[in-house]
Write an enzyme that holds these catalytic residues in place. Structure first.
Site, PDB file in Angstrom:
ATOM      1  N   HIS A   1      39.107  41.256  38.915  1.00 48.43           N
ATOM      2  CA  HIS A   1      40.206  40.795  39.761  1.00 48.43           C
ATOM      3  C   HIS A   1      41.048  39.702  39.117  1.00 48.43           C
ATOM      4  O   HIS A   1      42.227  39.569  39.419  1.00 48.43           O
ATOM      5  CB  HIS A   1      39.693  40.411  41.149  1.00 48.43           C
ATOM      6  CG  HIS A   1      39.370  41.637  41.946  1.00 48.43           C
ATOM      7  ND1 HIS A   1      38.098  42.130  42.038  1.00 48.43           N
ATOM      8  CD2 HIS A   1      40.173  42.507  42.586  1.00 48.43           C
ATOM      9  CE1 HIS A   1      38.130  43.245  42.749  1.00 48.43           C
ATOM     10  NE2 HIS A   1      39.378  43.506  43.096  1.00 48.43           N
TER      11      HIS A   1
ATOM     12  N   ARG B   1      46.281  43.776  48.868  1.00 53.61           N
ATOM     13  CA  ARG B   1      44.875  43.340  48.928  1.00 53.61           C
ATOM     14  C   ARG B   1      44.803  42.094  49.815  1.00 53.61           C
ATOM     15  O   ARG B   1      45.023  40.986  49.350  1.00 53.61           O
ATOM     16  CB  ARG B   1      44.365  42.972  47.530  1.00 53.61           C
ATOM     17  CG  ARG B   1      44.100  44.135  46.583  1.00 53.61           C
ATOM     18  CD  ARG B   1      43.523  43.622  45.269  1.00 53.61           C
ATOM     19  NE  ARG B   1      42.996  44.681  44.439  1.00 53.61           N
ATOM     20  CZ  ARG B   1      43.700  45.324  43.509  1.00 53.61           C
ATOM     21  NH1 ARG B   1      44.956  45.011  43.288  1.00 53.61           N
ATOM     22  NH2 ARG B   1      43.127  46.271  42.793  1.00 53.61           N
TER      23      ARG B   1
ATOM     24  N   GLU C   1      37.256  55.711  46.769  1.00 55.96           N
ATOM     25  CA  GLU C   1      36.770  54.973  45.598  1.00 55.96           C
ATOM     26  C   GLU C   1      35.262  55.101  45.445  1.00 55.96           C
ATOM     27  O   GLU C   1      34.662  54.523  44.559  1.00 55.96           O
ATOM     28  CB  GLU C   1      37.206  53.506  45.655  1.00 55.96           C
ATOM     29  CG  GLU C   1      36.898  52.796  46.945  1.00 55.96           C
ATOM     30  CD  GLU C   1      37.491  51.375  47.011  1.00 55.96           C
ATOM     31  OE1 GLU C   1      37.864  50.816  45.967  1.00 55.96           O
ATOM     32  OE2 GLU C   1      37.567  50.827  48.122  1.00 55.96           O
TER      33      GLU C   1
ATOM     34  N   ASN D   1      39.455  51.913  40.072  1.00 54.95           N
ATOM     35  CA  ASN D   1      38.667  50.824  39.487  1.00 54.95           C
ATOM     36  C   ASN D   1      37.210  50.960  39.935  1.00 54.95           C
ATOM     37  O   ASN D   1      36.278  50.843  39.150  1.00 54.95           O
ATOM     38  CB  ASN D   1      39.199  49.459  39.939  1.00 54.95           C
ATOM     39  CG  ASN D   1      40.677  49.311  39.662  1.00 54.95           C
ATOM     40  OD1 ASN D   1      41.210  50.028  38.818  1.00 54.95           O
ATOM     41  ND2 ASN D   1      41.337  48.406  40.353  1.00 54.95           N
ATOM     42  N   ASP D   2      37.052  51.193  41.221  1.00 53.91           N
ATOM     43  CA  ASP D   2      35.694  51.376  41.731  1.00 53.91           C
ATOM     44  C   ASP D   2      35.199  52.804  41.518  1.00 53.91           C
ATOM     45  O   ASP D   2      34.036  53.014  41.179  1.00 53.91           O
ATOM     46  CB  ASP D   2      35.637  51.015  43.221  1.00 53.91           C
ATOM     47  CG  ASP D   2      35.528  49.507  43.412  1.00 53.91           C
ATOM     48  OD1 ASP D   2      34.739  48.881  42.686  1.00 53.91           O
ATOM     49  OD2 ASP D   2      36.246  48.958  44.267  1.00 53.91           O
TER      50      ASP D   2
ATOM     51  N   ARG E   1      32.082  47.068  36.628  1.00 54.81           N
ATOM     52  CA  ARG E   1      33.425  46.801  36.115  1.00 54.81           C
ATOM     53  C   ARG E   1      33.576  45.397  35.549  1.00 54.81           C
ATOM     54  O   ARG E   1      34.549  45.084  34.880  1.00 54.81           O
ATOM     55  CB  ARG E   1      34.483  47.062  37.207  1.00 54.81           C
ATOM     56  CG  ARG E   1      34.365  46.182  38.414  1.00 54.81           C
ATOM     57  CD  ARG E   1      35.134  46.743  39.601  1.00 54.81           C
ATOM     58  NE  ARG E   1      36.482  46.223  39.705  1.00 54.81           N
ATOM     59  CZ  ARG E   1      37.289  46.428  40.751  1.00 54.81           C
ATOM     60  NH1 ARG E   1      36.872  47.178  41.770  1.00 54.81           N
ATOM     61  NH2 ARG E   1      38.480  45.943  40.801  1.00 54.81           N
TER      62      ARG E   1
ATOM     63  N   CYS F   1      45.849  53.678  43.819  1.00 57.37           N
ATOM     64  CA  CYS F   1      46.204  52.267  43.665  1.00 57.37           C
ATOM     65  C   CYS F   1      45.293  51.554  42.683  1.00 57.37           C
ATOM     66  O   CYS F   1      45.399  50.363  42.489  1.00 57.37           O
ATOM     67  CB  CYS F   1      46.207  51.563  45.015  1.00 57.37           C
ATOM     68  SG  CYS F   1      44.617  51.648  45.836  1.00 57.37           S
TER      69      CYS F   1
END
Ligand code: PEP
Ligand code: MG
Length: 568
Positions: A185, A292, A427, A450-451, A461, A498
């Site tokens: 992040h 987010r 995800e 990402n996940d 990650r 996203c």
């Protein structure tokens, strides 16, 4: 040194090494008078420091964010607390730092076990303030990002998302961290702040000294220490070329996101707070594909009220009521923590109590957010999505609470938007595989690569050691993406993405071919994506995607993409 380029750009400046001292506190014999004198002077210095930080932040932060400093000052000025510390020094003849630690731990224990959210938040304040006081007693200085007053490159082991949120763009020309991957992040925040960043640099902290000159080439992921004049000249030229290219892309700002054979897609921005809307508009975004909201919670010193949330959501929606804004409900947990919300420690926080799992358990938190969202819906085109959905039951439970709150608000006399779209993040591989079923009940999907990649590859990650497994072009990932898009389309629903993959110029041709409808990315990636989309034919990309999902390795896929895009 090499690392992962997480946010493009080049910075040339002195290093600001951001590290907190490690305090090893042991019980020692001490003369009470001397120890009490040390304690009092440490408290005094700490109070002055907190006041200075508060002063600097005034005007930059909102009142409720500034309130955290008042809470810290209240702890530092608490006579009850410090008379207990002095009693301990007097009665046990112990050293001051040890007495502070003992009394602090006792209070932290009491506050952390309380039911009341506000009181639990006080435990974090005590920890913070007493760390500062102990550091002063031990003669250590605390690092503080807000004291930076010249151009620097920040070097740190890791920057938490809230550290990153505090960075002053005026002085922070870039940052490098030892931890983290492209989708950590702090990397994502760096992109939205448009600060060049390199993450996952091995042995960074032991190789770099405070004040050393550094070139941070966050285009190639390279760091040059103590550069020569010739190197500084070379990289200054590269930096200027980079800025020039950025300027040229601006010409695409008002052009439609349409392929060379006339197919429209949506190129949207990812944001972390309302002020990021400026970047989305400036870069010609077609909307917001991911807001987010956890940053709203992370920047506050206690759970944000319904009213505060309403104002934030309204601000984003009202910026341009014709553009769709997808707001994601709270996704806390994993690497995102709230100081005032105690989550029991877990071995694998990314697989644990986070996002919708937490929200369905803490219904009070979830309902407050839903109410704020529904109230804001009349100011624009709102899509709400739930993160980390694994089962249909979770989606149904979340949707039911949304419907209940909507009915409550209407009964209370509030006006709500005519059409609020209700979707979900895909995800978790289980949701991708079952997308055709989810699509019967959700209005849209947004694929969180990402996940999705971390869970499919079983590769954390945040881990630099396994970052080679972050493989968006692996055919296995492409197949999961295809299943999700096909599932949505079968039910006439739209499918977006996203995760960071959506803004990756090597992935976009494949995603276009797989039929993705919306691509949501850091605002700074939108124009380069638009340039690419406008040069590609969807029909040709469909052929490319079909070949790619039949490949066996990501290298083969990349070769196909390179050949197809090079032809243009
Ligand atoms: C994702 O997982 O791809 C995503 C967009 O969500 P986050 O990065 O906030 O987990
Ligand atoms: Mg995610």
């Amino acid at each position: 040194m090499k690392g992962i380029a997480a946010s493009n750009g080049i910075a040339i400046a002195k290093v600001f090494k951001f590290e907190q001292p490690v305090l090893t506190i042991t019980r020692k014999e001490g003369k009470p008078e001397e120890e009490i004198a040390k304690l009092r002077s440490a408290i005094e210095v700490s109070i002055q420091e907190i006041e200075t930080i508060k002063e600097k932040a005034t005007g930059k932060l909102k009142d409720e964010e500034l309130a955290i400093f008042d809470a810290h000052l209240a702890v530092a000025n608490d006579p009850e607390f410090f008379s207990q510390v002095e009693d301990k020094i007097n009665s046990e003849n112990v050293n001051a730092e040890y007495a502070v630690e003992e009394v602090a731990n006792m209070f932290i224990g009491i506050f952390e076990s309380m039911d009341d959210e506000y009181m639990r938040a006080r435990a974090a304040d005590i920890k913070d303030v007493t760390f500062r006081i102990k550091a002063h007693i031990c003669g250590e200085r605390l690092a503080d990002l807000s004291t930076i007053s010249e151009e620097v490159v920040i070097v740190a082991e890791d920057l938490t998302p809230s550290d990153t949120a505090q960075l002053d763009k005026k002085y922070t020309t870039g940052f490098a961290t030892e931890m983290g991957g492209r989708t950590s992040h702090s990397a994502i925040m760096a992109r939205s702040l448009e600060i060049p960043a390199i993450v996952g640099v091995k042995e960074l902290m032991t190789s770099v000294e405070h004040g050393q000159m550094m070139i941070l080439d966050a285009i190639n992921g390279e760091i040059v220490l103590d550069p020569t004049d010739a190197q500084i000249a070379e990289y200054t030229e590269k930096k200027n070329a980079f800025l020039e290219e950025k300027k040229q892309l601006m010409e695409l700002k008002d052009l439609p996101s349409i392929t060379a054979d006339g197919v429209h897609v949506e190129l949207a921005g990812n944001i972390g707070n309302p002020s990021n809307m400026e970047g989305v508009i400036k870069n010609g975004g077609d909307g917001v594909g991911l807001y987010r909201t956890e940053f709203l919670y992370m920047d506050a010193s206690e759970l944000p009220s319904e009213e505060d949330q309403f104002e934030a959501y309204k601000a984003v929606l009202a910026t341009d009521p014709t553009k769709r804004v997808v707001i994601r409900t709270l996704d806390i947990g994993g690497d995102k923590k709230l100081p005032y919300l105690t989550i029991p420690p877990e071995m694998n926080p990314f697989l644990g109590y986070r996002a919708i799992r937490l929200c369905l358990d803490r219904k009070d938190i979830f309902r407050t957010q839903l109410r704020a969202l529904i109230r804001a819906s009349k100011f624009g085109r709102l899509g709400i999505m739930f993160p980390m959905i694994a089962t249909l039951q979770e989606f149904r439970n979340a949707k039911a609470m949304f419907e209940e709150e909507k009915a409550n608000l209407i009964k209370e006399g509030y006006e709500v938007g005519e059409k609020i779209e209700l979707g979900m993040m895909v995800e978790i591989p289980a949701a991708a595989v079952l997308a055709d079923q989810f699509a019967k009940e959700a209005d849209f999907f947004s694929i969180g690569t990402n996940d999705l990649i971390q869970y499919s590859m079983a590769a954390d990650r945040m881990s630099e050691a396994v970052s080679y497994l972050y493989q968006p072009y692996n055919p296995s990932i492409l197949r999961l993406v295809k299943m999700t898009i096909d599932g949505a389309h079968k039910e006439g629903k739209w499918c977006g993405m996203c995760g960071e993959m959506a803004g990756d110029l090597k992935a976009i041709p494949l995603l276009l071919g797989l039929g993705l409808d919306e691509f949501s990315m850091s605002a700074t990636s939108i124009l380069a994506a638009r340039k690419l989309v406008r040069s590609l034919k969807k029909s040709e990309m469909e052929e490319l995607a079909n070949k790619a999902i039949a490949c066996s390795t990501m290298e083969e896929v990349l070769e196909l993409v390179d050949a197809a895009v090079e032809k243009k």
